[in-house]
Design a protein around this motif. Structure first.
Motif: not given
Length: 385
Positions: A88-94
């Protein structure tokens, strides 16, 4: 709830980005009036900042992000973090990166076409007009190909990359100050050389512009006959000329306005390639025959350069990697707002035909149609004799 925070953040950022794109599409006239001028200044500031180092800063940042992601994966496994939460946080960074990209540059895809900025007419042209345009650029390329400096094997002898990169701004400045083209009043700092050139050659990439750092970078292995054009293409992107056909036409104009024969030959060479490809791809028996006739009169010098260009990319191309790179680039262009995707590169032929009609055909037609009372033929035609 804590496992969903990353996804919630990613969703909010994605919705903001989508909202900006929808608003830009709805109010494209307003975007065209204001946004490119603001982003051009932003790109100039970022280019000044990133030019303090000679290497491509964005490539270092990409490596740093990849390393950071790899470290978090190791930590996730070692410390037994929740994979769902991590993702989820990886997607938030993207989503954050995409929002930044859209805010400081991406909405340029919704601005008006370059033809409006350079006051180029839009004409209903025929296949015959495309054929004549292709003939014109072939003849110009033929003429200049004979004049270029070559070694004993016929290879072009061009200035080195840094010299060309420093000269490229001259054409844009000429367009700005001599032809009142305010759209070209952006940064004319030299483009940088892409590191890992072998990789970019294997996937057919000749240049990249990264708005987040304001860097325009070019693959130094690009065949020299196309190198000046490619340099100007990436500089045009940095000037907030976003779509590929617009950037190609800007590169053509800037190369043509440059006093260097190396740039002018590159303009005619690439214009011929694009128009010939458009004529051949028209798909009728007539256009195929016309393309064949035009190709027959390509002289040995131009033929050598055309074949060397094609041979370079054939010999370096990695099929699987190229297909992936093409898919990513096509998706990026479409997601940015240009539904034509990678096909937009070749659509510069439309601009080139309109340019030919406006610069080479219409002035002579108007001159021929001017009434001369001392010309007996003119008088007789008016009187119906």
């Amino acid at each position: 709830m804590k496992y969903w925070r990353g996804y919630l953040t990613a969703g909010i950022l994605a919705l903001i980005t989508l909202g900006l794109m929808l608003l830009a599409d709805r109010f494209s006239v307003l975007v065209d009036m204001v946004y490119p001028y603001v982003t051009r200044e932003v790109q100039t500031i970022l280019a000044d900042w990133s030019s303090t180092v000679s290497f491509t800063l964005w490539q270092v940042l990409v490596v740093a992000m990849v390393v950071a992601v790899a470290v978090t994966i190791v930590l996730m496994i070692t410390l037994k973090w929740n994979f769902f939460q991590w993702l989820g946080w990886v997607l938030a960074g993207i989503s954050c990166i995409w929002l930044l990209h859209t805010g400081i540059y991406g909405l340029n895809y919704y601005a008006g076409p370059i033809s409006e900025d350079v006051r180029l007419g839009s004409y209903e042209f025929t296949a015959q007009d495309l054929e004549e345009t292709t003939l014109f650029f072939r003849d110009k390329a033929n003429e200049m190909a004979k004049q270029m400096t070559r070694d004993h094997d016929g290879n072009l002898i061009y200035s080195d990359f840094d010299t060309l990169a420093n000269q490229a701004g001259d054409g844009f400045q000429a367009m700005t100050y001599e032809f009142s083209g305010s759209i070209f009043a952006g940064s004319v700092l030299p483009v940088k050389q892409l590191s890992w050139a072998d990789f970019y050659s294997s996937v057919g990439i000749t240049g990249i512009h990264v708005p987040l750092t304001g860097e325009a970078a070019v693959n130094p292995q690009t065949p020299v006959m196309a190198l000046p054009f490619t340099i100007c293409h990436e500089m045009a992107h940095r000037m907030s000329i976003a779509t590929e056909d617009d950037a190609n036409f800007a590169a053509f104009l800037a190369c043509l306005a440059n006093e260097s024969p190396e740039f002018r030959y590159s303009a005619y060479y690439m214009a011929y390639r694009y128009c010939y490809s458009a004529l051949y791809a028209a798909g009728t028996a007539e256009t195929a025959a016309a393309a064949a006739r035009i190709d027959l009169s390509v002289n040995d010098y131009l033929r050598f350069d055309l074949e060397k260009y094609d041979r370079f990319f054939r010999s370096h191309r990695n099929e699987d990697a190229s297909k992936l790179a093409d898919f990513v680039n096509d998706s990026y262009i479409k997601l940015s707002g240009d539904e034509n995707g990678e096909a937009s590169y070749g659509q510069v032929s439309i601009y080139l035909v309109n340019w030919y009609l406006e610069e080479m055909v219409l002035p002579y037609e108007e001159e021929d149609s001017t009434f001369d009372p001392l010309d007996k033929d003119h008088v007789d035609s008016i009187l119906g004799n």
